[in-house]
Design a protein around this motif. Sequence first.
Motif, short mmCIF file in Angstrom:
data_model
loop_
_atom_site.label_atom_id
_atom_site.label_comp_id
_atom_site.label_asym_id
_atom_site.label_seq_id
_atom_site.Cartn_x
_atom_site.Cartn_y
_atom_site.Cartn_z
N GLN A 13 0.79 -1.22 0.00
CA GLN A 13 0.00 0.00 0.00
C GLN A 13 0.83 1.28 0.00
O GLN A 13 0.32 2.35 -0.27
CB GLN A 13 -0.92 0.03 1.23
N LEU A 14 2.11 1.21 0.32
CA LEU A 14 2.89 2.42 0.56
C LEU A 14 3.30 3.17 -0.70
O LEU A 14 3.14 4.37 -0.78
CB LEU A 14 4.12 2.09 1.40
N MET A 15 3.88 2.50 -1.64
CA MET A 15 4.40 3.16 -2.84
C MET A 15 4.01 2.38 -4.07
O MET A 15 3.90 1.16 -4.04
CB MET A 15 5.91 3.29 -2.76
N PRO A 22 4.91 -5.72 -12.54
CA PRO A 22 4.97 -7.15 -12.86
C PRO A 22 6.33 -7.78 -12.51
O PRO A 22 6.40 -8.94 -12.10
CB PRO A 22 4.72 -7.22 -14.36
N PHE A 23 7.39 -7.00 -12.64
CA PHE A 23 8.72 -7.50 -12.27
C PHE A 23 8.82 -7.67 -10.77
O PHE A 23 9.41 -8.63 -10.28
CB PHE A 23 9.81 -6.55 -12.77
N LEU A 24 8.25 -6.73 -10.03
CA LEU A 24 8.26 -6.80 -8.57
C LEU A 24 7.50 -8.05 -8.09
O LEU A 24 7.96 -8.75 -7.19
CB LEU A 24 7.64 -5.54 -7.97
N GLU A 25 6.38 -8.33 -8.73
CA GLU A 25 5.61 -9.52 -8.35
C GLU A 25 6.40 -10.79 -8.62
O GLU A 25 6.41 -11.71 -7.80
CB GLU A 25 4.26 -9.52 -9.08
N ALA A 26 7.09 -10.84 -9.75
CA ALA A 26 7.92 -12.01 -10.07
C ALA A 26 9.09 -12.13 -9.09
O ALA A 26 9.44 -13.23 -8.67
CB ALA A 26 8.42 -11.93 -11.51
N PHE A 27 9.67 -10.99 -8.74
CA PHE A 27 10.80 -10.95 -7.81
C PHE A 27 10.38 -11.46 -6.43
O PHE A 27 11.06 -12.31 -5.85
CB PHE A 27 11.34 -9.52 -7.72
N THR A 28 9.27 -10.97 -5.91
CA THR A 28 8.84 -11.40 -4.58
C THR A 28 8.44 -12.88 -4.60
O THR A 28 8.72 -13.60 -3.64
CB THR A 28 7.69 -10.52 -4.02
N ARG A 38 8.54 -14.02 5.21
CA ARG A 38 7.73 -12.89 4.73
C ARG A 38 8.33 -11.56 5.18
O ARG A 38 8.22 -10.57 4.48
CB ARG A 38 6.27 -13.02 5.15
N LEU A 39 8.98 -11.54 6.33
CA LEU A 39 9.62 -10.31 6.79
C LEU A 39 10.77 -9.92 5.86
O LEU A 39 10.91 -8.76 5.47
CB LEU A 39 10.13 -10.48 8.23
N THR A 40 11.59 -10.87 5.48
CA THR A 40 12.69 -10.62 4.55
C THR A 40 12.15 -10.15 3.21
O THR A 40 12.62 -9.15 2.65
CB THR A 40 13.55 -11.89 4.37
N VAL A 41 11.16 -10.85 2.70
CA VAL A 41 10.59 -10.50 1.39
C VAL A 41 9.96 -9.11 1.44
O VAL A 41 10.12 -8.32 0.51
CB VAL A 41 9.57 -11.56 0.94
N SER A 42 9.29 -8.78 2.53
CA SER A 42 8.66 -7.46 2.62
C SER A 42 9.71 -6.35 2.63
O SER A 42 9.47 -5.26 2.10
CB SER A 42 7.74 -7.35 3.83
N GLY A 43 10.89 -6.61 3.21
CA GLY A 43 11.97 -5.62 3.18
C GLY A 43 12.46 -5.38 1.76
O GLY A 43 12.66 -4.24 1.34
N TYR A 44 12.65 -6.46 1.01
CA TYR A 44 13.06 -6.32 -0.39
C TYR A 44 11.96 -5.67 -1.22
O TYR A 44 12.22 -4.83 -2.08
CB TYR A 44 13.42 -7.69 -0.99
N GLU A 45 10.72 -6.05 -0.95
CA GLU A 45 9.61 -5.48 -1.69
C GLU A 45 9.50 -3.97 -1.44
O GLU A 45 9.28 -3.20 -2.38
CB GLU A 45 8.29 -6.16 -1.31
N ALA A 46 9.66 -3.55 -0.21
CA ALA A 46 9.58 -2.12 0.12
C ALA A 46 10.65 -1.32 -0.61
O ALA A 46 10.37 -0.26 -1.19
CB ALA A 46 9.70 -1.92 1.63
N SER A 47 11.87 -1.84 -0.63
CA SER A 47 12.95 -1.15 -1.34
C SER A 47 12.69 -1.08 -2.84
O SER A 47 12.90 -0.04 -3.48
CB SER A 47 14.29 -1.85 -1.09
N ALA A 48 12.23 -2.18 -3.40
CA ALA A 48 11.94 -2.24 -4.84
C ALA A 48 10.77 -1.32 -5.21
O ALA A 48 10.81 -0.62 -6.22
CB ALA A 48 11.65 -3.67 -5.27
N ARG A 49 9.73 -1.30 -4.38
CA ARG A 49 8.59 -0.40 -4.61
C ARG A 49 9.06 1.05 -4.56
O ARG A 49 8.66 1.87 -5.39
CB ARG A 49 7.50 -0.60 -3.56
N HIS A 50 9.88 1.36 -3.60
CA HIS A 50 10.39 2.72 -3.46
C HIS A 50 11.19 3.10 -4.70
O HIS A 50 11.02 4.20 -5.25
CB HIS A 50 11.25 2.81 -2.21
N PHE A 51 12.04 2.19 -5.16
CA PHE A 51 12.82 2.46 -6.37
C PHE A 51 11.88 2.72 -7.55
O PHE A 51 12.08 3.67 -8.32
CB PHE A 51 13.76 1.29 -6.67
#
Length: 133
Positions: A13-15, A22-28, A38-51
């Motif tokens: 929901q943040l960014m 679609p790349f982010l979904e494949a990455f996660t 899920r905590l590790t994945v959410s950290g990577y997802e947050a950084s990727a979303r921000h990027f």
Amino acid sequence: MPKSTEVLPECTQLMDPGKLRPFLEAFTSRLLNLGHTRLTVSGYEASARHFGQWLQSTKFAITEIDDDVVRRFAQHRCRCPGSRQADRLSAKYVNRARRFIGFLVEYGAVTPSTDELPGVDPTRSKLLLSRLG
């Protein structure tokens, strides 16, 4: 305690990752399939979303991603939407975004110069493309 494969919902929901969604979904999915929590994945997802959010706001195209673009992301004074607003991003946070960019290289969305993102195996990239594409 078993690892959960569910991504934390607040990360989505943040960014807005824009065209990188679609790349982010494949990455996660890949990270979850590799057994990361899920905590590790959410950290990577947050950084990727921000990027992705930052990439949209600066009007860079996905095909323009290179070390200079990543350096600019790392140095930007963050006033992006969401809860992260800082004068400086941590090295750990930026490295998570770099890992996502490495995935973009493997997926074929980004073409690095010869000195960028060492360790990306072109054979593995083709295999990944055949599985995801």
